[in-house]
Scaffold this motif. Structure first.
Motif, mmCIF file in Angstrom:
data_model
loop_
_atom_site.group_PDB
_atom_site.id
_atom_site.type_symbol
_atom_site.label_atom_id
_atom_site.label_comp_id
_atom_site.label_asym_id
_atom_site.label_seq_id
_atom_site.Cartn_x
_atom_site.Cartn_y
_atom_site.Cartn_z
ATOM 1 N N VAL A 167 0.860 -1.067 0.019
ATOM 2 C CA VAL A 167 -0.134 0.068 -0.062
ATOM 3 C C VAL A 167 0.951 1.305 0.027
ATOM 4 O O VAL A 167 1.828 1.329 0.834
ATOM 5 N N ARG A 168 0.680 2.191 -1.025
ATOM 6 C CA ARG A 168 1.164 3.494 -1.038
ATOM 7 C C ARG A 168 0.282 4.519 -1.010
ATOM 8 O O ARG A 168 -0.809 4.330 -1.766
ATOM 9 N N ILE A 169 0.362 5.726 0.018
ATOM 10 C CA ILE A 169 -0.471 6.639 -0.186
ATOM 11 C C ILE A 169 0.444 7.894 -0.406
ATOM 12 O O ILE A 169 1.467 8.339 -0.027
ATOM 13 N N TYR A 170 0.091 8.696 -1.535
ATOM 14 C CA TYR A 170 0.707 9.689 -2.177
ATOM 15 C C TYR A 170 -0.021 10.990 -1.851
ATOM 16 O O TYR A 170 -1.432 10.892 -2.040
ATOM 17 N N ASP A 171 0.633 12.167 -1.838
ATOM 18 C CA ASP A 171 -0.173 13.358 -1.928
ATOM 19 C C ASP A 171 -0.809 13.561 -3.354
ATOM 20 O O ASP A 171 -0.054 13.276 -4.178
ATOM 21 N N ALA A 172 -2.165 13.885 -3.353
ATOM 22 C CA ALA A 172 -2.860 13.985 -4.705
ATOM 23 C C ALA A 172 -2.001 14.472 -5.865
ATOM 24 O O ALA A 172 -1.566 15.584 -5.518
ATOM 25 N N GLY A 173 -1.791 13.679 -6.938
ATOM 26 C CA GLY A 173 -1.327 14.455 -8.106
ATOM 27 C C GLY A 173 0.040 14.462 -8.115
ATOM 28 O O GLY A 173 0.604 15.080 -8.742
ATOM 29 N N THR A 174 0.578 13.805 -6.977
ATOM 30 C CA THR A 174 2.035 13.952 -7.064
ATOM 31 C C THR A 174 2.841 12.552 -6.875
ATOM 32 O O THR A 174 2.089 11.724 -6.693
ATOM 33 N N THR A 175 4.142 12.707 -6.664
ATOM 34 C CA THR A 175 4.875 11.275 -6.092
ATOM 35 C C THR A 175 5.372 11.397 -4.780
ATOM 36 O O THR A 175 6.171 10.585 -4.447
ATOM 37 N N ILE B 14 -4.079 6.863 -3.867
ATOM 38 C CA ILE B 14 -3.853 5.287 -3.178
ATOM 39 C C ILE B 14 -3.263 4.254 -4.131
ATOM 40 O O ILE B 14 -4.026 4.178 -5.276
ATOM 41 N N VAL B 15 -2.377 3.639 -4.035
ATOM 42 C CA VAL B 15 -1.771 2.624 -4.761
ATOM 43 C C VAL B 15 -2.137 1.410 -3.889
ATOM 44 O O VAL B 15 -1.381 1.261 -2.909
#
Lengths: 507, 162
Positions: free
Chosen positions: A438-446, A470-471
């Motif tokens: 599971v990976r959580i990113y700031d929306a629209g960014t890496t 969310i990946v």
């Protein structure tokens, strides 16, 4: 703990019993004993007031009110409400003065109210009168004057007790004695030998005009008030189109006494008066009462002044005045189209509350100027910026950090204090298959905010941005990427991973 | 690995010498790559891949792969013919799949799509082979003929030694 006890501070000018010397205003047959209709005791006094455009009435001369805050309570029964003029024209007036030739007139009712029957009118003797007869120099004469609009053939104006004062004090209650309730107080008030008119039983619960003091402001009187699903209506003492008759802070509930416990559950407090709206005051007493309001509703109500011994939960305020917490806590409450809630410097005293703007003004006002505030679950809708911002920080200097969770960052206005909001909502993914990354990113960014290499079941993290990508990745399942997920409130997202039948292990 | 994945530029670059690949392998190696390092931060290259679902009687839905989010496949830097095996489509359907080589090379792309929407599973094929009756095999020197004769010879040898 103690038997219920009631007291009042009303001074009786007259009970209109036999032998009362009344004074008439206007010509015609004078007022006489009226054994046929009365509200208190065994009789009232009545007379006929007749004729188009005629003014007449009667009253009593004694010792009137002289202490600021005291209001006149006068019971009147106008049997011909359709034959008096309108309220704005003074169809029914309370007269307060020094004699039948010198009195102020306060317009209280008229033919716009055809219900009739006994009504207790209350007037602050210091209010601005709507009209004045002669040159009154005291308050010793109190009566009722009608402005009739036609001929009337029989006595049409009855008057019963005339008093002045502010309200009722209720003490006692608590096991093994029954807890105090509003209807207990109203039953005391409406006893045929008393009939104060402060808190009367009504078809919709109880009707208030004046102050109900629950407990004595001391450390020795035990008082237990406990009411559920009661309906308290604040009578309209101030009809539109005429001068106000009562002070804005005349009517309400005063909670006091260190041995006083007041519990209100599911009660409705509704005001029909746009001036004297009703108040709840737990802050003025020297000795603090403990009070709890749960699941109550304040509709068109006035002010609410709490203190640290007061708890508000799941209570709704709609179109109501300022709620001043003074250290009390408010949780899961709704403030819909209200004046700003004043939390003082304890912004964290409100939690999980919903604020709905009336279209202008703030939802919350705070004087906090330093430190870190935990601000949980408070949502704001309809607020703008500047004077319409959700929160108004009134401190002119200092620095405050507000850790927001369970909701988005509200708009705010500051008078100078530096305010930093840090959003921290929880994000939970459930239903994850074994060995899922599971990976959580700031929306629209890496920019990765949180993540885990391999997990199963659920994944929980704290998020301090308003939206995330969310990946959810697993070689044995189709890759999932959820974009721009709103995290302005706590989120729980169930994940359903679909088996990947195409993935082949490296040869 | 025959591919280099450039997440930043959304490119799948075929390594030098690669003149053929199967979409299934490409998809699988992309998943391997995503698992490495922090590659999950990039937009995914393949949306749902479909296929492999059992349709009954041992038949499976044919596999389809969808390249998405602007990812492109760039052939090796050489003039060649690139053979692709498998059903690969872009999302959206009007998007490109391939990026031109950096150099000026002629690359012919030859796609070999599966024309079937169904295929037998390996297990079913194996089962059919094992359960095949070889007695009708008449054609000389076929596998069936050879196995049948071997069986007959084994039986004869066993009888002689008894």
């Amino acid at each position: 703990m103690a038997a219920q006890a009631f007291a009042n501070d009303l001074t009786t000018m007259t009970l209109m019993e036999a032998g009362t010397n009344t004074s008439d205003i206007g010509g015609g047959q004078g007022s006489t004993d009226e054994p046929d209709f009365f509200i208190q005791g065994t009789q009232s006094f009545s007379r006929r007031v007749t004729g188009a455009g005629s003014t007449g009435g009667f009253g009593f001369t004694g010792t009137g009110p002289s202490t600021p805050g005291q209001h006149v309570y006068i019971w009147a029964n106008v049997l011909t409400p359709g034959l008096v003029n309108s309220t704005v024209n003074g169809g029914i007036r309370v007269a307060i003065g020094s004699s039948t030739n010198a009195y102020d007139q306060f317009y209280v009712n008229g033919n716009d109210d055809l219900v009739g029957g006994w009504k207790c009118y209350t007037v602050d003797y210091q209010s601005t009168p709507d009209a004045t007869q002669g040159n009154p120099n005291s308050t010793d004469f109190v009566g009722i004057v009608l402005l009739t609009t036609g001929a009337i053939n029989r006595p049409n104006l009855g008057i019963d007790p005339i008093r002045y004062g502010t309200g009722i004090t209720a003490t006692g209650g608590g096991s093994p004695d029954p807890d105090l309730t509003f209807i207990d107080i109203a039953n005391y008030d409406s006893d045929v030998n008393l009939q104060l008119g402060v808190l009367q039983p009504s078809s919709g619960g109880v009707a208030l005009q004046g102050e109900i003091r629950i407990g004595n402001d001391d450390t020795t009187t035990s008082t237990t008030f406990n009411d559920t699903d009661a309906v308290l209506s604040k009578i309209n003492n101030n009809p539109t189109g005429v001068n106000t008759n009562t002070t804005a802070t005349f009517s309400g509930i005063n909670l006091r006494g260190s041995l006083t416990t007041a519990t209100f559950t599911g009660c409705l407090f509704i005001s029909l008066d746009t001036h004297d709206k009703g108040f709840v005051d737990a802050s003025s007493a020297t000795n603090a009462a403990t009070a709890t309001f749960t699941g109550c509703t304040f509709l068109d109500w006035g002010t609410f002044d709490g203190r640290s011994s007061v708890t508000l939960s799941s209570t709704t305020f709609k179109n109501s005045g300022i709620v001043t917490l003074n250290g009390s806590t408010a949780s899961s409450c709704t403030f819909d189209s209200c004046e700003p809630v004043d939390v003082g410097n304890n912004l964290g005293d409100i939690s999980n509350c919903e604020f709905i703007s009336s279209g202008s003004g703030h939802g919350v006002t705070t004087s906090v100027s330093t430190g870190t505030v935990v601000f949980t679950g408070n949502s704001f809708s309809g607020y703008g910026s500047g004077a319409d911002a959700a929160i108004n920080f009134t401190a002119t200097s200092g620095s405050v950090t507000v850790n927001v969770s369970g909701a988005g960052i509200p708009t705010f206005q500051t008078a100078g204090v530096t305010v930093s909001f840090v959003l921290s909502n929880s994000l939970t993914l459930t239903g994850l298959e074994p060995n899922t990354e599971v990976r959580i990113y700031d929306a629209g960014t890496t920019t990765e905010l949180a993540g885990i290499e391999s997990t199963s079941g659920s994944f929980n993290t704290s998020i301090s941005v308003s939206a995330v990508d969310i990946v959810v990745f697993n070689l044995e399942f189709i890759a999932i990427r959820l974009t721009n997920i709103d995290t302005t409130s706590d989120r729980t997202i169930p994940i359903q991973q679909q088996e990947d039948r195409q993935y082949e292990n490296p040869p | 690995m025959s591919y280099t994945f450039d997440g930043l530029n959304k490119l799948i670059i075929l390594d030098p010498g690669v003149t053929a690949f199967s979409v299934s392998d490409l998809y699988s190696r992309w998943k391997d790559w995503v698992q490495l390092s922090d590659n999950a931060k990039y937009e995914i290259a393949f949306d749902t891949s479909v296929g492999g679902d059992p349709l009954g009687n041992g038949l499976l839905l044919g596999a389809y792969y969808f390249i998405t989010n602007g990812w492109l496949i760039r052939p090796q830097e050489a003039a060649h013919t690139l053979d692709i095996t498998g059903n690969l489509f872009p999302i959206p359907d009007t998007a490109q799949i391939f990026a031109p080589t950096l150099g000026n090379f002629n690359v012919s792309i030859r796609s070999q799509f599966s024309s079937l929407t169904q295929q037998a599973s390996p297990e079913q094929i194996a089962q059919q082979v094992w359960e095949t009756d070889l007695s009708p095999a008449q054609t000389l020197d076929t596998a069936g003929d050879t196995v049948k004769k071997a069986k007959q010879n084994s039986a004869a040898a066993a009888a002689l030694s008894a």
